[in-house]
Scaffold this motif. Structure first.
Motif, PDB file in Angstrom:
ATOM      1  N   SER A 181      -4.231   1.519  -5.969  1.00  0.00           N
ATOM      2  CA  SER A 181      -5.038   1.732  -4.771  1.00  0.00           C
ATOM      3  C   SER A 181      -6.148   0.698  -4.634  1.00  0.00           C
ATOM      4  CB  SER A 181      -5.634   3.144  -4.772  1.00  0.00           C
ATOM      5  OG  SER A 181      -6.465   3.333  -5.904  1.00  0.00           O
TER       6      SER A 181
ATOM      7  N   GLY B 141       0.533   5.183  -0.706  1.00  0.00           N
ATOM      8  CA  GLY B 141       0.743   5.612  -2.079  1.00  0.00           C
ATOM      9  C   GLY B 141       1.794   6.680  -2.263  1.00  0.00           C
TER      10      GLY B 141
ATOM     11  N   GLN C 264       0.805  -1.210   0.000  1.00  0.00           N
ATOM     12  CA  GLN C 264       0.000   0.000   0.000  1.00  0.00           C
ATOM     13  C   GLN C 264       0.845   1.270   0.000  1.00  0.00           C
ATOM     14  OE1 GLN C 264      -2.763  -0.447   3.276  1.00  0.00           O
ATOM     15  NE2 GLN C 264      -4.117  -1.770   2.093  1.00  0.00           N
TER      16      GLN C 264
ATOM     17  N   ARG D  75      -6.159  -0.251  -0.551  1.00  0.00           N
ATOM     18  CA  ARG D  75      -5.918   0.943   0.250  1.00  0.00           C
ATOM     19  C   ARG D  75      -7.241   1.521   0.737  1.00  0.00           C
ATOM     20  NH1 ARG D  75      -1.990   4.108  -3.680  1.00  0.00           N
ATOM     21  NH2 ARG D  75      -3.324   5.843  -3.086  1.00  0.00           N
TER      22      ARG D  75
ATOM     23  N   ASP E 201       2.357   3.969  -5.188  1.00  0.00           N
ATOM     24  CA  ASP E 201       1.383   4.666  -6.013  1.00  0.00           C
ATOM     25  C   ASP E 201       0.930   3.739  -7.150  1.00  0.00           C
ATOM     26  OD1 ASP E 201      -0.162   6.689  -7.127  1.00  0.00           O
ATOM     27  OD2 ASP E 201       1.501   7.537  -8.262  1.00  0.00           O
TER      28      ASP E 201
END
Length: 302
Positions: A45, A65, A39, A50, A42
C-alpha cells in the motif's frame, strides 16, 4: 452532454490523481474506483501510493488491494471487476470516479480493446513451461519476432506479460497488439463520461516524485517490503515489479545503502512517469481534458 455516468481521471504517477478523485467523490457523492495495475495488489500500500486509510474512510473506494500478489491479473480480469464495481455504484446512487495510471484499463472500460480470447490450459501450460526453462529474455526475443509492437512496450524481464502476449497470440491467431487496437465492449459510454488526464509540468512532477518517495520511507516502506517478500508467492508475481521492491530489498539484504536505493527508485519512477506521459499524449484524444493540476474547478461537464 447526457447525464454523466462516470468521471475518469488518468495521469502519470505522483500527478495528484488520488487527491482530485477524493475531492470529486466528496462533492459529487461518488465512489473512487481504482484503475492502477499495481494498486490492485495486496501487500504494498505504501510503495504503490494507494490512498491512505483516512482517505478511504472518508469516501468509498473500490478495487484497491483486492488481488493476492501471487496471482496473475490481466486487463480482462480488471474489466470484469470494474464492471461489477460500476454496477454497484450505479445501484447505490453513487457516481464512479475512476482513477489511475494504467491506460489499458481506461481503454478497456470504454470498449477500446477487443475482447481477449480464452486461453486453453494446454497453451497456458506450454508457455509457462517454456518461461521456466528458457527465461524471460529468450521469450521476449521470440515475442519481438511475432509481435514487435507488444515487445516494444513489455520489459524483457517481465515474464508474466511476455507469456500472456505469446499465449493470447497462439490462442487467437492474432497478435496481442492487434487485439488491443481493436474495439470490444466496455461498461462505459464515451459520450457519457467526463475524461480528464493530469499533465503537470515536468519539473513539478520530478519534485513531487522525489518528495513522495521520501514520505514513503518515513511511512515504513522498508518494513513493508520485508513483509511483502515473506508473503508466499509474492516475489514471483507482477506486484514484485513495483518500483522500490528491488531497491529496498537490496537494502534489507545489505547490498545497497538507503541513500543509493532512494536515488535509484526516484530515477526509475521519473522514467516511468515519462513513459506514462508519452502514452497518454498519443493514446488519449481531444475528448480528454488536460489539466496541469488537480483542481476540480478546471473540469468541464460536471
Amino acid at each position: 452532454m447526457a447525464a454523466v455516468e462516470a468521471v475518469l481521471i488518468a495521469g502519470p504517477t505522483a500527478s495528484g490523481k488520488s487527491r482530485l478523485a477524493l475531492e470529486l467523490a466528496r462533492r459529487l457523492d461518488g465512489v473512487v474506483v481504482n484503475a492502477d495495475s499495481m494498486q490492485v495488489y495486496d501487500g504494498l500500500s505504501i510503495l504503490t501510493a494507494r490512498p491512505s486509510a483516512a482517505d478511504m474512510a472518508a469516501v468509498p473506494h473500490d478495487l484497491y488491494g483486492h488481488v493476492n500478489p501471487a496471482e496473475a491479473y490481466s486487463a480482462g480480469a480488471y474489466l470484469r471487476d470494474a464492471a461489477a464495481s460500476l454496477a454497484a455504484a450505479k445501484s447505490g446512487g453513487r457516481l464512479p470516479i475512476v482513477c489511475g495510471g494504467t491506460g489499458l484499463y481506461f481503454k478497456a472500460l470504454l470498449g477500446l480493446l477487443d475482447t481477449m480470447p480464452p486461453v486453453p490450459a494446454a497453451i497456458r501450460e506450454h508457455w509457462r513451461g517454456r518461461l521456466a526453462a528458457e527465461g524471460a529474455a529468450a521469450l521476449h526475443g521470440l515475442l519481438a519476432e511475432r509481435d514487435p509492437a507488444a515487445a516494444a512496450r513489455i520489459a524483457s524481464a517481465d515474464g508474466q506479460r511476455i507469456v500472456r502476449a505469446l499465449e493470447v497470440g497462439e490462442a487467437s491467431g492474432r497478435t496481442l497488439s492487434a487485439l488491443q487496437a481493436g474495439r470490444g465492449e466496455g461498461p462505459l459510454s464515451m459520450a457519457r463520461t467526463v475524461k480528464v488526464v493530469l499533465t503537470p509540468e515536468r519539473p513539478v512532477l520530478r519534485e513531487r516524485i522525489a518528495r513522495r518517495f521520501a514520505d514513503m520511507l518515513a511511512e515504513g516502506a522498508v518494513a513493508e517490503v520485508a513483509a511483502f517478500r515473506a508473503m508466499p508467492g509474492a516475489m514471483g508475481g507482477s506486484a514484485a515489479r513495483a518500483i522500490g521492491v528491488d531497491e529496498l530489498g537490496a537494502v534489507i539484504d545489505g547490498s545497497l545503502d538507503l541513500v543509493a536505493a532512494r536515488e535509484r527508485a526516484v530515477t526509475r519512477t521519473r522514467q516511468y512517469a515519462k513513459r506514462q506521459e508519452t502514452w497518454f499524449r498519443h493514446q488519449f484524444g481531444p475528448d480528454w481534458q488536460r489539466l496541469e493540476g488537480p483542481d476540480p474547478a478546471g473540469i468541464e461537464g460536471i
